[in-house]
Scaffold this motif. Structure first.
Motif, PDB file in Angstrom:
ATOM      1  N   PHE A  16       0.753  -1.302  -0.016  1.00  0.00           N
ATOM      2  CA  PHE A  16      -0.033   0.160  -0.139  1.00  0.00           C
ATOM      3  C   PHE A  16       0.753   1.293   0.019  1.00  0.00           C
ATOM      4  O   PHE A  16       0.603   2.152  -0.567  1.00  0.00           O
ATOM      5  CB  PHE A  16      -0.646   0.148   1.283  1.00  0.00           C
ATOM      6  CG  PHE A  16      -1.926   1.021   1.105  1.00  0.00           C
ATOM      7  CD1 PHE A  16      -3.006   0.902   0.465  1.00  0.00           C
ATOM      8  CD2 PHE A  16      -1.492   2.542   1.832  1.00  0.00           C
ATOM      9  CE1 PHE A  16      -3.870   2.070   0.280  1.00  0.00           C
ATOM     10  CE2 PHE A  16      -2.544   3.362   1.670  1.00  0.00           C
ATOM     11  CZ  PHE A  16      -3.614   3.323   1.041  1.00  0.00           C
ATOM     12  N   ALA A  87      -8.395   1.611   6.442  1.00  0.00           N
ATOM     13  CA  ALA A  87      -9.146   0.624   5.786  1.00  0.00           C
ATOM     14  C   ALA A  87     -10.717   0.361   6.984  1.00  0.00           C
ATOM     15  O   ALA A  87     -11.448  -0.407   6.562  1.00  0.00           O
ATOM     16  CB  ALA A  87      -8.837  -0.943   5.710  1.00  0.00           C
ATOM     17  N   VAL A  88     -10.159   0.866   8.244  1.00  0.00           N
ATOM     18  CA  VAL A  88     -11.125   0.725   9.207  1.00  0.00           C
ATOM     19  C   VAL A  88     -12.206   1.691   9.020  1.00  0.00           C
ATOM     20  O   VAL A  88     -11.943   2.894   9.408  1.00  0.00           O
ATOM     21  CB  VAL A  88     -10.738   0.931  10.704  1.00  0.00           C
ATOM     22  CG1 VAL A  88     -11.411   0.566  11.538  1.00  0.00           C
ATOM     23  CG2 VAL A  88      -9.443   0.065  10.573  1.00  0.00           C
ATOM     24  N   GLU A 112     -10.273   7.111   3.488  1.00  0.00           N
ATOM     25  CA  GLU A 112     -10.431   5.735   3.315  1.00  0.00           C
ATOM     26  C   GLU A 112      -9.665   5.084   2.292  1.00  0.00           C
ATOM     27  O   GLU A 112      -9.480   5.585   1.104  1.00  0.00           O
ATOM     28  CB  GLU A 112     -11.963   5.242   3.163  1.00  0.00           C
ATOM     29  CG  GLU A 112     -12.250   3.945   3.494  1.00  0.00           C
ATOM     30  CD  GLU A 112     -13.922   3.692   3.599  1.00  0.00           C
ATOM     31  OE1 GLU A 112     -14.311   2.639   2.985  1.00  0.00           O
ATOM     32  OE2 GLU A 112     -14.593   4.575   3.833  1.00  0.00           O
ATOM     33  N   LYS A 113      -8.935   3.759   2.660  1.00  0.00           N
ATOM     34  CA  LYS A 113      -8.414   2.829   1.761  1.00  0.00           C
ATOM     35  C   LYS A 113      -9.201   2.193   0.788  1.00  0.00           C
ATOM     36  O   LYS A 113     -10.066   1.430   1.702  1.00  0.00           O
ATOM     37  CB  LYS A 113      -7.264   2.131   2.639  1.00  0.00           C
ATOM     38  CG  LYS A 113      -6.119   2.765   3.164  1.00  0.00           C
ATOM     39  CD  LYS A 113      -5.300   1.542   3.874  1.00  0.00           C
ATOM     40  CE  LYS A 113      -4.127   2.376   4.428  1.00  0.00           C
ATOM     41  NZ  LYS A 113      -3.326   0.969   5.129  1.00  0.00           N
ATOM     42  N   PRO A 114      -8.951   1.762  -0.275  1.00  0.00           N
ATOM     43  CA  PRO A 114      -8.067   2.455  -1.237  1.00  0.00           C
ATOM     44  C   PRO A 114      -8.674   4.050  -1.553  1.00  0.00           C
ATOM     45  O   PRO A 114      -9.739   4.089  -1.370  1.00  0.00           O
ATOM     46  CB  PRO A 114      -8.283   1.554  -2.464  1.00  0.00           C
ATOM     47  CG  PRO A 114      -9.422   1.000  -2.451  1.00  0.00           C
ATOM     48  CD  PRO A 114      -9.866   0.893  -0.891  1.00  0.00           C
ATOM     49  N   VAL A 115      -7.635   4.929  -2.029  1.00  0.00           N
ATOM     50  CA  VAL A 115      -8.272   6.244  -2.137  1.00  0.00           C
ATOM     51  C   VAL A 115      -7.635   6.474  -3.540  1.00  0.00           C
ATOM     52  O   VAL A 115      -6.603   6.111  -4.325  1.00  0.00           O
ATOM     53  CB  VAL A 115      -7.236   7.179  -1.150  1.00  0.00           C
ATOM     54  CG1 VAL A 115      -5.879   6.907  -1.293  1.00  0.00           C
ATOM     55  CG2 VAL A 115      -7.774   8.373  -1.156  1.00  0.00           C
ATOM     56  N   SER A 116      -8.429   7.256  -4.339  1.00  0.00           N
ATOM     57  CA  SER A 116      -8.325   7.684  -5.686  1.00  0.00           C
ATOM     58  C   SER A 116      -7.292   8.414  -5.770  1.00  0.00           C
ATOM     59  O   SER A 116      -7.210   9.582  -4.606  1.00  0.00           O
ATOM     60  CB  SER A 116      -9.393   8.168  -6.263  1.00  0.00           C
ATOM     61  OG  SER A 116      -9.816   9.586  -6.282  1.00  0.00           O
TER      62      SER A 116
END
Lengths: 136, 379
Positions: A16, A87-88, A112-116
């Motif tokens: 990541f 991711a939480v 938030e993951k994933p992020v653009s």
């Protein structure tokens, strides 16, 4: 290139972190990665970054929160913007946001993951102010 | 753990009563301790950890009600029975409000005492079971949070993040063909992330915790919000969205975000399973002590054979893998859980080819004086 901004990523997921690094580097930022909180704090002391990207759940459930608090309670680092990447999400029952968790979570932003890549870069630009990295 | 022989504390200032109670209960195998006044009673309570306490109401010094209150604070799961010679309704109600489970009139026969204690211990068993269940649930919740969030979501997040880099051309040029495949990968992984997300929210949902955040909430605001966020989807599908509601709709006790999710979910379903030029109506009204919310559409409808199972987890009406409409099969299970957590009820009525109506009903927010949370029932 003297004006190039330096960003610090603290995340225990090397994949990541390296994906994020790619995005930041291609936008013209200088990027350093740390795999845990200790490493992150050392990197912070060694050379002050312009912004920190911080994972919440690393070795411990709340490592990121604690590191964020340590940064914000330290006069030397307080004004470095922190973006929490997690991711939480709120559905896990850990509802948190900079608004509601004021004292505990003093991060400037939470993504938030994933992020653009657009969302991430826009947020960084916003926090670093008008003088950006050497983005085209 | 089933308690048949319990730890029983008898608090009474009359020696004869104390002794006769103790005798009657020891006969059944209970472990009995006695205390001659309120102060001593509370002290013994602290170190004896009884399953059940018999408390005399009229005692010099600290009276029964006070003892009851203190014990209730120390251990609400210990069952308390009030014993008194002056049984009046108002006294009984007062004691019940303060946490007493039962009421025993003096003088009581040994059989009456034993019966009351036996019933009290049944209640104690239920309370302990409930506490154990909650602890277990909390453990599962915690494990789920760390396992699912970290071990399942993180690899997905990292993979999608790489794809974001590749698709964004940040790792060099790729052919359109490869790009197309990568985009599909990304989309499928996002679906999986979404599924994990939904499943997690369902599995860790704690209605008790949510109800702590309840406040007066207007379903009219919720419906407006949900409609405006569903508008783009409706436009895209050529479906008309409308709202019918009185302006003075009473509020319900609820939590805004889960209610919005509930409305969003039903409205977007109604839009997706619809037709060109179809409509979706959100209709709100109050009737007696309830607020009704209907999500009505004239879309494809649901076959009779599916209606019974439509709220089941992972059940999908269109179970085909290549179904044109994507879904996890969890949306309606979540909806049902949310509605029920609000003390509400949801049902569905549908005719294939004609349309579907989901009807939710919620209790109106109680507007009078605060209700007393007395467990007078439980018998």
């Amino acid at each position: 290139m003297g004006g190039q901004k330096r960003l610090l990523i603290v995340d225990d997921d090397p994949d990541f972190a390296s994906a994020i690094k790619r995005i930041l580097v291609s936008a013209g930022y200088e990027v350093e990665k740390s795999g845990d909180v200790d490493e992150g704090m050392k990197a912070l002391e060694r050379s002050r970054p312009d912004l920190i990207l911080l994972d919440v759940m690393m070795e411990n459930f709340d490592d990121g929160f604690n590191m964020c608090r340590d940064i914000k309670e330290d006069d030397r680092y307080r004004d470095i913007p922190v973006i929490i990447l997690t991711a939480v999400t709120e559905v896990t029952g850990l509802k948190f946001s900079p608004e509601t968790d004021g004292d505990y979570l003093q991060a400037e932003a939470l993504l938030e993951k994933p992020v653009s890549s657009d969302v991430l870069l826009d947020k960084i630009n916003e926090l670093l102010g008008p003088e950006k990295g050497s983005r085209k | 753990m089933i308690i048949e022989r319990g730890r029983v504390l008898v608090v009474d200032d009359e020696e004869i009563i104390r002794d006769s109670c103790a005798r009657a209960l020891k006969k059944e195998g209970h472990i009995v301790r006695t205390a001659a006044d309120g102060h001593e009673g509370v002290k013994v309570f602290q170190e004896f950890h009884p399953d059940l306490v018999l408390i005399d109401l009229k005692m010099p010094g600290k009276d029964g009600i006070e003892v009851l209150k203190e014990m209730e604070e120390m251990d609400p799961d210990a069952v308390k029975i009030i014993v008194t010679g002056y049984a009046t309704i108002s006294l009984a109600v007062d004691a019940m409000k303060k946490g007493a489970y039962d009421f025993l009139a003096k003088p009581s026969t040994p059989d009456e005492i034993r019966l009351a204690v036996r019933r009290g211990l049944e209640k104690r068993n239920l309370l302990l079971e409930r506490a154990a269940l909650r602890r277990e649930q909390e453990k599962i919740r915690r494990n789920m949070i760390s396992l699912v969030s970290h071990e399942l979501r993180s690899p997905l997040a990292a993979t999608v993040q790489y794809l974001e880099v590749i698709l964004g051309g940040m790792a060099g040029e790729i052919s359109d063909d490869v790009k197309e495949m990568m985009a599909r990968c990304s989309e499928r992984l996002r679906e999986m992330l979404d599924l994990v997300h939904r499943w997690l929210s369902l599995a860790t949902f704690d209605s008790f915790k949510m109800s702590e955040q309840f406040e007066d909430t207007s379903l009219l605001d919720i419906a407006r919000e949900a409609i405006s966020s569903s508008k783009p989807l409706a436009d895209e599908n050529g479906v008309a969205l409308s709202l019918e509601a009185p302006a003075d709709l009473s509020p319900i006790k609820g939590s805004k975000i889960p209610l919005e999710e509930t409305f969003n979910n039903l409205i977007s379903n109604a839009i997706k399973y619809n037709r060109q030029n179809g409509w979706v109506k959100v209709i709100l009204y109050g009737k007696d002590e309830e607020i009704f919310a209907e999500i009505r559409d004239n879309g494809t409808g649901i076959g009779r054979e599916h209606l019974d199972r439509i709220f089941d987890e992972f059940y999908r009406v269109d179970g085909r893998r290549n179904s044109p409409i994507k879904g996890s099969g969890l949306g309606l299970s979540i909806v049902k859980k949310m509605v029920e957590a609000h003390g509400g009820f949801i049902e569905v009525d549908s005719t294939e080819g004609r349309g579907t109506t989901f009807t939710m009903r919620f209790p109106k927010a109680f507007q009078g004086t605060k209700r007393v949370q007395a467990d007078v029932g439980g018998k």
